[in-house]
Design a protein around this motif. Structure first.
Motif, PDB file in Angstrom:
ATOM      1  N   ASP A 249       8.351   5.976  -4.378  1.00  0.00           N
ATOM      2  CA  ASP A 249       8.516   5.395  -5.715  1.00  0.00           C
ATOM      3  C   ASP A 249       7.990   3.964  -5.766  1.00  0.00           C
ATOM      4  N   LEU A 250       8.252   3.197  -4.698  1.00  0.00           N
ATOM      5  CA  LEU A 250       7.767   1.809  -4.634  1.00  0.00           C
ATOM      6  C   LEU A 250       6.243   1.767  -4.600  1.00  0.00           C
ATOM      7  N   TYR A 251       5.669   2.697  -3.852  1.00  0.00           N
ATOM      8  CA  TYR A 251       4.200   2.752  -3.741  1.00  0.00           C
ATOM      9  C   TYR A 251       3.572   3.067  -5.098  1.00  0.00           C
ATOM     10  N   ASN A 252       4.156   3.998  -5.831  1.00  0.00           N
ATOM     11  CA  ASN A 252       3.617   4.389  -7.140  1.00  0.00           C
ATOM     12  C   ASN A 252       3.751   3.286  -8.189  1.00  0.00           C
ATOM     13  N   LYS A 253       4.797   2.454  -8.062  1.00  0.00           N
ATOM     14  CA  LYS A 253       5.037   1.393  -9.038  1.00  0.00           C
ATOM     15  C   LYS A 253       4.334   0.081  -8.659  1.00  0.00           C
ATOM     16  N   GLU A 254       4.042  -0.105  -7.381  1.00  0.00           N
ATOM     17  CA  GLU A 254       3.453  -1.374  -6.909  1.00  0.00           C
ATOM     18  C   GLU A 254       2.035  -1.570  -7.453  1.00  0.00           C
ATOM     19  N   LYS A 255       1.755  -2.800  -7.915  1.00  0.00           N
ATOM     20  CA  LYS A 255       0.424  -3.138  -8.453  1.00  0.00           C
ATOM     21  C   LYS A 255      -0.372  -4.036  -7.513  1.00  0.00           C
ATOM     22  N   ASP A 256       0.332  -4.763  -6.648  1.00  0.00           N
ATOM     23  CA  ASP A 256      -0.337  -5.626  -5.669  1.00  0.00           C
ATOM     24  C   ASP A 256      -1.016  -4.746  -4.614  1.00  0.00           C
ATOM     25  N   LYS A 257      -2.338  -4.857  -4.493  1.00  0.00           N
ATOM     26  CA  LYS A 257      -3.107  -4.001  -3.586  1.00  0.00           C
ATOM     27  C   LYS A 257      -2.758  -4.233  -2.122  1.00  0.00           C
ATOM     28  N   VAL A 258      -2.450  -5.489  -1.747  1.00  0.00           N
ATOM     29  CA  VAL A 258      -2.120  -5.819  -0.351  1.00  0.00           C
ATOM     30  C   VAL A 258      -0.808  -5.136   0.061  1.00  0.00           C
ATOM     31  N   ILE A 259       0.204  -5.278  -0.815  1.00  0.00           N
ATOM     32  CA  ILE A 259       1.510  -4.667  -0.535  1.00  0.00           C
ATOM     33  C   ILE A 259       1.397  -3.138  -0.554  1.00  0.00           C
ATOM     34  N   LYS A 260       0.599  -2.636  -1.497  1.00  0.00           N
ATOM     35  CA  LYS A 260       0.405  -1.184  -1.610  1.00  0.00           C
ATOM     36  C   LYS A 260      -0.260  -0.619  -0.352  1.00  0.00           C
ATOM     37  N   LYS A 261      -1.175  -1.392   0.209  1.00  0.00           N
ATOM     38  CA  LYS A 261      -1.873  -0.967   1.429  1.00  0.00           C
ATOM     39  C   LYS A 261      -0.914  -0.914   2.616  1.00  0.00           C
ATOM     40  N   SER A 262       0.003  -1.903   2.674  1.00  0.00           N
ATOM     41  CA  SER A 262       0.970  -1.938   3.779  1.00  0.00           C
ATOM     42  C   SER A 262       1.976  -0.784   3.680  1.00  0.00           C
ATOM     43  N   LEU A 263       2.297  -0.379   2.442  1.00  0.00           N
ATOM     44  CA  LEU A 263       3.237   0.726   2.238  1.00  0.00           C
ATOM     45  C   LEU A 263       2.611   2.084   2.578  1.00  0.00           C
ATOM     46  N   LYS A 264       1.297   2.173   2.362  1.00  0.00           N
ATOM     47  CA  LYS A 264       0.623   3.433   2.621  1.00  0.00           C
ATOM     48  C   LYS A 264       0.667   3.781   4.118  1.00  0.00           C
TER      49      LYS A 264
END
Length: 404
Positions: A249-264
């Motif tokens: 859910d956090l990954y789908n809602k996150e807009k910051d690309k850096v944070i999204k990359k770390s979550l992936k």
């Protein structure tokens, strides 16, 4: 080959060898029952009169690379006591079977190392005949496992095939024996098992189960005095599923690309035991980075590790305090997914803490489930579910643990 050989090698005790012939790759043994062994098949008396013969042939075990066929003139006997004509009883073969008992024993011996298809090809037997021999043997030995002394059991379901087709397994935690296999994963799958429990007047002391409502109701109804223990493996599994959902859910809602990359790709890092992190691959530093960038995941991960300690306490009182504290901390986080987990743990608190009263779990049964997967894979699936259930009941015997 002589009469002594057919007695010792093929188990023909009452017959004598008349002739041996070779036809292609087959040895044909012509035999006849000795006169002093002729008896009425019903009353077993010797006062009989021969009234003709019927020729029959039986398959025997292979002799070297040659197939073996036993040909016998089966006597028709008139019994002076029964006043009726019957065929003589042949001890070397079962009624209405076209093979002798020694071939049956060879099939059962080979079944510990070979598949049904391989045995069928080796012995030149029909696939269905081989399966029926094995099935009959399993049915005679494992159809109704003994319930004497059964006190601690585990109940769990396993998938039979794709499409949400399940079976329920009951396991004796003391003897390591599968007591029951039922179709489905509802309470109705356990009805035959509870009937046998009542008939045999068995007192179940404790039951290890997951938090399935159907199983809980079934145990409460049929074994009200038994202590229910909710398996910690399933509780941690539920929490891991919750953390995976939070991350997704956090990954789908996150807009910051850096944070999204770390979550992936961080799912397994979050679910892993910290002791199993690969330091050489830098998994520890990567996990630390993921937790630093997201407060929600940090709290969820911390609570996951704290809940693991629930089963490492000295006594039930300390465990109860820890669980109460965990529930309060999880509520304070205001994370919706964790609140659902709180509701689940609050509802089943007694069953979770019962682990300190009866130190049992469904762990051994999970091992059986893994063996069942291997059994299915080696056999490429089972068309006959009754045969499949018998194979599962016989899995504690090494000779039936490997082949399908």
């Amino acid at each position: 080959m002589n009469t002594s050989s057919i007695y010792h090698c093929l188990g023909l005790q009452d017959q004598q060898l008349l002739s041996t012939s070779y036809v292609g790759d087959t040895i044909q043994l012509k035999v006849k029952t000795k006169k002093d062994k002729l008896r009425c098949s019903r009353c077993k008396r010797m006062h009989v009169i021969c009234c003709g013969v019927v020729e029959r042939s039986f398959k025997g075990p292979m002799i070297g690379k040659k197939k073996c066929v036993i040909i016998i003139d089966v006597q028709r006997l008139y019994c002076k006591k029964c006043k009726i004509v019957r065929q003589e009883h042949l001890r070397f073969a079962k009624e209405q079977k076209s093979y002798i008992r020694s071939l049956e024993k060879m099939v059962l011996l080979l079944s510990s190392h070979m598949t049904i298809q391989s045995i069928s090809r080796l012995l030149d037997l029909n696939w269905n005949i081989v399966k029926d021999i094995i099935k009959s043997h399993l049915k005679s030995k494992y159809h109704s496992p003994g319930l004497k002394g059964v006190k601690h059991i585990a109940i769990d379901e396993f998938a039979v095939r794709k499409g949400h087709v399940y079976m329920t397994c009951v396991y004796d935690l003391d003897k390591g024996v599968v007591l029951h296999v039922g179709k489905g994963k509802g309470s109705e799958s356990l009805v035959p098992f509870w009937k046998r429990i009542k008939i045999n007047k068995v007192q179940i002391e404790s039951v290890a189960i997951d938090m399935s409502a159907a199983y809980i109701l079934s145990v409460k109804t049929n074994a009200p005095k038994a202590t229910m223990v909710f398996d910690h493996f399933h509780i941690i599994k539920k929490l891991n599923e919750t953390i995976s959902k939070i991350r997704r859910d956090l990954y789908n809602k996150e807009k910051d690309k850096v944070i999204k990359k770390s979550l992936k790709g961080s799912r397994w890092l979050l679910l892993k035991n910290p002791e199993n992190l690969n330091l050489q691959k830098g998994e520890d530093s990567r996990l630390e980075k993921v937790l630093e960038t997201n407060t929600t995941l940090f709290y969820a991960y911390y609570l996951k590790e704290e809940l693991r300690e629930l089963w490492n306490q000295d006594n039930i009182r300390d465990a109860s305090k820890l669980l109460k504290q965990w529930i309060e901390e999880a509520n304070e986080t205001e994370i919706p997914q964790l609140k659902k987990m709180v509701e689940l743990l609050t509802k089943h608190k007694t069953g979770i803490l019962n682990w300190y009263k009866c130190n049992i779990s469904t762990g051994p049964l999970e091992g059986i489930n893994n063996k069942i997967k291997t059994l299915k894979r080696q056999a490429y699936g089972y068309r006959d579910l009754d045969f499949f259930m018998l194979k599962i009941k016989a899995m504690h015997q090494d000779i039936y643990a490997k082949c399908g």
